[in-house]
Design a protein around this motif. Structure first.
Motif, mmCIF file in Angstrom:
data_model
loop_
_atom_site.group_PDB
_atom_site.id
_atom_site.type_symbol
_atom_site.label_atom_id
_atom_site.label_comp_id
_atom_site.label_asym_id
_atom_site.label_seq_id
_atom_site.Cartn_x
_atom_site.Cartn_y
_atom_site.Cartn_z
ATOM 1 N N ILE A 1 -5.630 3.220 5.020
ATOM 2 C CA ILE A 1 -5.754 1.798 4.692
ATOM 3 C C ILE A 1 -5.063 0.952 5.763
ATOM 4 O O ILE A 1 -5.636 -0.007 6.294
ATOM 5 C CB ILE A 1 -5.125 1.516 3.300
ATOM 6 N N ASP B 1 -13.796 10.156 -0.039
ATOM 7 C CA ASP B 1 -12.713 9.576 -0.836
ATOM 8 C C ASP B 1 -11.829 8.641 -0.023
ATOM 9 O O ASP B 1 -11.175 7.755 -0.587
ATOM 10 C CB ASP B 1 -11.845 10.683 -1.450
ATOM 11 N N VAL B 2 -11.785 8.807 1.300
ATOM 12 C CA VAL B 2 -10.985 7.908 2.136
ATOM 13 C C VAL B 2 -11.561 6.500 2.047
ATOM 14 O O VAL B 2 -10.842 5.522 1.796
ATOM 15 C CB VAL B 2 -10.933 8.388 3.600
ATOM 16 N N ARG C 1 -7.568 -3.904 -5.412
ATOM 17 C CA ARG C 1 -6.362 -4.058 -6.223
ATOM 18 C C ARG C 1 -5.510 -5.226 -5.714
ATOM 19 O O ARG C 1 -5.027 -6.047 -6.507
ATOM 20 C CB ARG C 1 -5.542 -2.752 -6.164
ATOM 21 N N ARG D 1 -13.487 5.321 -0.293
ATOM 22 C CA ARG D 1 -13.295 4.886 -1.685
ATOM 23 C C ARG D 1 -11.873 4.351 -1.877
ATOM 24 O O ARG D 1 -11.677 3.321 -2.522
ATOM 25 C CB ARG D 1 -13.574 6.082 -2.606
ATOM 26 N N ASP D 2 -10.870 5.048 -1.315
ATOM 27 C CA ASP D 2 -9.472 4.642 -1.492
ATOM 28 C C ASP D 2 -9.163 3.327 -0.766
ATOM 29 O O ASP D 2 -8.402 2.497 -1.267
ATOM 30 C CB ASP D 2 -8.524 5.741 -0.991
ATOM 31 N N ILE D 3 -9.738 3.129 0.420
ATOM 32 C CA ILE D 3 -9.523 1.867 1.155
ATOM 33 C C ILE D 3 -10.111 0.705 0.351
ATOM 34 O O ILE D 3 -9.455 -0.310 0.121
ATOM 35 C CB ILE D 3 -10.166 1.925 2.570
ATOM 36 N N PHE E 1 0.854 -1.193 0.000
ATOM 37 C CA PHE E 1 0.000 0.000 0.000
ATOM 38 C C PHE E 1 0.892 1.246 0.000
ATOM 39 O O PHE E 1 1.069 1.903 1.033
ATOM 40 C CB PHE E 1 -0.933 -0.006 1.218
ATOM 41 N N TYR F 1 -4.720 7.215 -5.566
ATOM 42 C CA TYR F 1 -5.710 7.598 -4.565
ATOM 43 C C TYR F 1 -6.433 8.885 -4.959
ATOM 44 O O TYR F 1 -5.885 9.706 -5.689
ATOM 45 C CB TYR F 1 -5.025 7.808 -3.206
ATOM 46 N N ARG F 2 -7.625 9.091 -4.401
ATOM 47 C CA ARG F 2 -8.376 10.327 -4.667
ATOM 48 C C ARG F 2 -8.338 11.302 -3.498
ATOM 49 O O ARG F 2 -8.483 12.501 -3.688
ATOM 50 C CB ARG F 2 -9.848 9.980 -4.949
ATOM 51 N N HIS F 3 -8.189 10.772 -2.269
ATOM 52 C CA HIS F 3 -8.189 11.614 -1.073
ATOM 53 C C HIS F 3 -7.050 12.631 -1.176
ATOM 54 O O HIS F 3 -5.883 12.264 -1.334
ATOM 55 C CB HIS F 3 -8.013 10.720 0.153
ATOM 56 N N ALA G 1 -8.032 0.045 -2.844
ATOM 57 C CA ALA G 1 -6.737 -0.573 -2.557
ATOM 58 C C ALA G 1 -6.907 -2.058 -2.220
ATOM 59 O O ALA G 1 -6.135 -2.905 -2.683
ATOM 60 C CB ALA G 1 -6.042 0.162 -1.408
ATOM 61 N N LEU G 2 -7.929 -2.381 -1.434
ATOM 62 C CA LEU G 2 -8.179 -3.789 -1.101
ATOM 63 C C LEU G 2 -8.559 -4.579 -2.360
ATOM 64 O O LEU G 2 -8.134 -5.724 -2.538
ATOM 65 C CB LEU G 2 -9.274 -3.908 -0.035
#
Lengths: 133, 133, 133
Positions: B86, C56-57, C67, C59-61, B69, B75-77, C64-65
């Motif tokens: 994460i 977005d946080v 991916r 969304r990013d988590i 990670f 990322y968008r944040h 990433a999971l």
């Protein structure tokens, strides 16, 4: 009171179903309702709750963790089990189940697993039940 | 009662050994046996229990999480710390240790770590002990 | 006492903010201080505490999971949701927040999320509060 159960793993990575042992400890504790805490006193093992029906689920979780955190990675720790330490932190050293009518409140498909990441070894898992007032 | 300890991290990612602080809080609580809960009120940090002997274990966990990670991911944040969010969810915001004879019941190699994933910062960790009846 | 809340997910992977529901349960329990346990009785979902401000946080988590543990991986479990079982174990089936003055003690940016990894589905989350003596 802490109750300790012994777990003997037979492979390097293995999820061992301990649901029956936890049910027995809860039944013998004679506690109607509360929170049952399970704790792993090791640094290359963990405890998780996941599907109990199809053994392939356990196999897939173990295989995916092995793929992402391989045994032979770019590690510095000389004992060669850094992947197991990583998996232990990601799984967690403790888990809870609620107790109601002297039984664990598990979802239909849930089973409790001792997660061995650096076996085979003789392991322990500790249980303490916090009783409702 | 909640007891809060301050943790000052000095790096972006760092596992800080707080075992001594937790032992002190448990000793001062004057509770013979129970469950000690540790809670991190942050969203880019966590708490874990892992090996305390070799600092390379901590280094390897942090490096492996960074590889999988990365800080500079897709990322968008906008704050640029999505990797830390994460890692916080994967580590968990809480952990427990059992208390017996006024001391934490830790395995031979276990230490308690505050996991900083977006430092350096001034952080807090909260502790509450649920006493056995 | 266990209080159960219903959660209806609308996507395959989705973090659903349940902070308001947990606050309500704690307020109605009429407990001044203690530990609030949240438990997910499913094997392809979890519960986590992370940032509530920027969507977005979340969304990013989730991204990433996805991916790292893709839906279409090299899995054996025939139901096609092995990625969801993996994510469930990494997230964890339970979380805690401390209770003080009848309210959850959350950090400034913290929100509580039900983590759906195999939706859309009708889900449940169970809550039990252990009161301080």
């Amino acid at each position: 009171m802490i109750t300790t159960i012994g777990v003997n793993s037979r492979a390097g990575c293995e999820f061992i179903d301990i649901t029956a042992e936890i049910k027995k400890i809860i039944a013998e504790a004679n506690i109607h309702s509360g929170v049952c805490h399970m704790y792993v006193p090791h640094t290359t093992a963990g405890v998780t709750i996941n599907e109990g029906a199809d053994p392939d689920v356990r196999r897939d979780i173990i295989a995916a963790l092995d793929r992402v955190f391989p045994v032979d990675g770019d590690y510095r720790h000389a004992e060669g089990n850094s992947d197991a330490h990583i998996k232990a932190t990601l799984t967690g050293s403790s888990a809870v189940v609620f107790v109601e009518d002297g039984k664990p409140v598990l979802g239909t498909w849930q089973a409790i697993y001792f997660c061995e990441y650096d076996g085979p070894r003789k392991r322990k898992l500790m249980v303490r039940i916090v009783q409702d007032r």
